[in-house]
Design an enzyme around this catalytic site. Structure first.
Site, PDB file in Angstrom:
ATOM      1  N   CYS A  49       0.905  -1.348  -0.134  1.00 25.77           N
ATOM      2  CA  CYS A  49       0.022  -0.009  -0.160  1.00 25.77           C
ATOM      3  C   CYS A  49       0.687   1.224   0.061  1.00 25.77           C
ATOM      4  O   CYS A  49       0.373   2.467   0.141  1.00 25.77           O
ATOM      5  CB  CYS A  49      -0.966   0.032   1.244  1.00 25.77           C
ATOM      6  N   CYS A 106      -1.064   9.762   6.898  1.00 24.50           N
ATOM      7  CA  CYS A 106       0.105   9.339   7.749  1.00 24.50           C
ATOM      8  C   CYS A 106      -0.002   9.347   9.208  1.00 24.50           C
ATOM      9  O   CYS A 106       0.401   8.650   9.903  1.00 24.50           O
ATOM     10  CB  CYS A 106       1.232  10.322   7.126  1.00 24.50           C
TER      11      CYS A 106
END
Ligand code: FES
Length: 298
Positions: A40, A110
């Site tokens: 990913c 993130c």
């Protein structure tokens, strides 16, 4: 903080990217959390060690990812040092992004990866090192392995309103797009619950809405319940007027004139307005301000 430019990083993000703190892995850690996958594009391993008072004495990370992944992992290890496990368990992705002075929207995932790694490491510690990170709940986005629980969590923690937001925060919907309909339903469920709570707080006169309250609630329902769904399909809706119980609206953008618009107006707009405002409302489309028909094959 919202960014117009996706690559505009704060000084703090740049500083942590160029000088990341606590890179590496603790030998014999008290907790280990591993999330993401190289397939990913992002992966993060977080390890921590406690002192004799039960506070995090050391935390280290290894990541495979972009500048934001490195900066968020670095700052996370700094943030949690000195915290108890209970304190660390309350850290949200928003806390991490705020600590960095904000992240570009497209990079918010993130900060979510950082929070997930921390949660996985805490779970690993609480189960005596037995439990590794595993997905909980039904997988909604098979492209990125994102579950319903995780999607609900990012919507709640960050007050997300659109499928695009959800993709920015946890990647769900960013591959084949096959899960977008389901993500939309989850947004409606989470945000719908919130709207109901807000609606109950609206003061009513003798059990009835005043005209101003009614119009405010109609606008709020359109903004929060209806527009995000239409936007996901490239369309939009505008409230033109309210006459008694008649709500006059106009569709904009894609599908302003096609049959689907009629279906959307009757089945979604009216139903939503009746659910969140009052049963007596009915909807009419303002044909005067409607856009010209477009060709779907364009
Ligand atoms: S299943 Fe979610 S993007 Fe493909």
């Amino acid at each position: 903080m919202r960014y117009e430019n996706m690559w505009e990083y704060t000084d703090k993000v740049k500083e942590h990217f160029f000088n990341p703190r606590n890179v590496g892995e603790i030998k014999k850690p008290d907790g280990v959390g591993e999330v993401g996958s190289l397939a990913c594009g992002d992966a993060l391993k977080l390890t921590f060690k406690l002192d004799e008072d039960g506070r995090i004495a050391d935390a280290r990370f290894k990541t495979f990812g972009c500048a934001s992944a490195i900066a968020t992992s670095s700052v996370l290890t700094e943030m949690i040092k000195g915290m108890t496990i209970d304190e660390a368990a309350k850290v949200t992705n928003k806390d991490i992004a705020d600590y960095l002075g904000g992240l570009p929207e497209q990079k918010m995932h993130c900060s979510v990866m950082g929070r997930e790694a921390l949660e996985a490491a805490i779970e690993n510690y609480r189960t005596g090192g037995k439990k590794k990170h595993e997905l909980k709940g039904k997988v909604v986005c098979t492209c990125f392995g994102v579950t319903e629980n995780e999607i609900e969590r990012v919507i709640e923690d960050n007050d997300l309103k659109t499928v695009e937001d959800v993709t920015n925060y946890c990647k769900a919907g960013g591959g084949c797009g096959g899960c977008k309909g389901e993500i939309e339903k989850i947004i409606q469920k989470v945000q719908g619950g919130k709207l109901k709570e807000i609606s109950l707080e609206v003061p009513r006169r003798a059990g009835k809405l005043t005209n101003i309250q009614k119009i405010q609630l109609i606008q709020q329902t359109i903004n929060e319940q209806i527009r995000p769904a239409l936007r996901a399909d490239g369309g939009n809706i505008e409230l033109i007027d309210v006459e008694g119980n008649k709500v006059i609206i106009a569709f904009r953008g894609m599908c302003a004139q096609c049959k689907l618009a009629e279906f959307t107006m009757k089945d979604v707009v009216e139903a939503k307005l009746r659910e969140f405002v009052t049963e007596e409302l009915f909807v009419e489309e303002d044909t005067d301000s409607a856009e010209q028909p477009h060709n779907h094959r364009e």
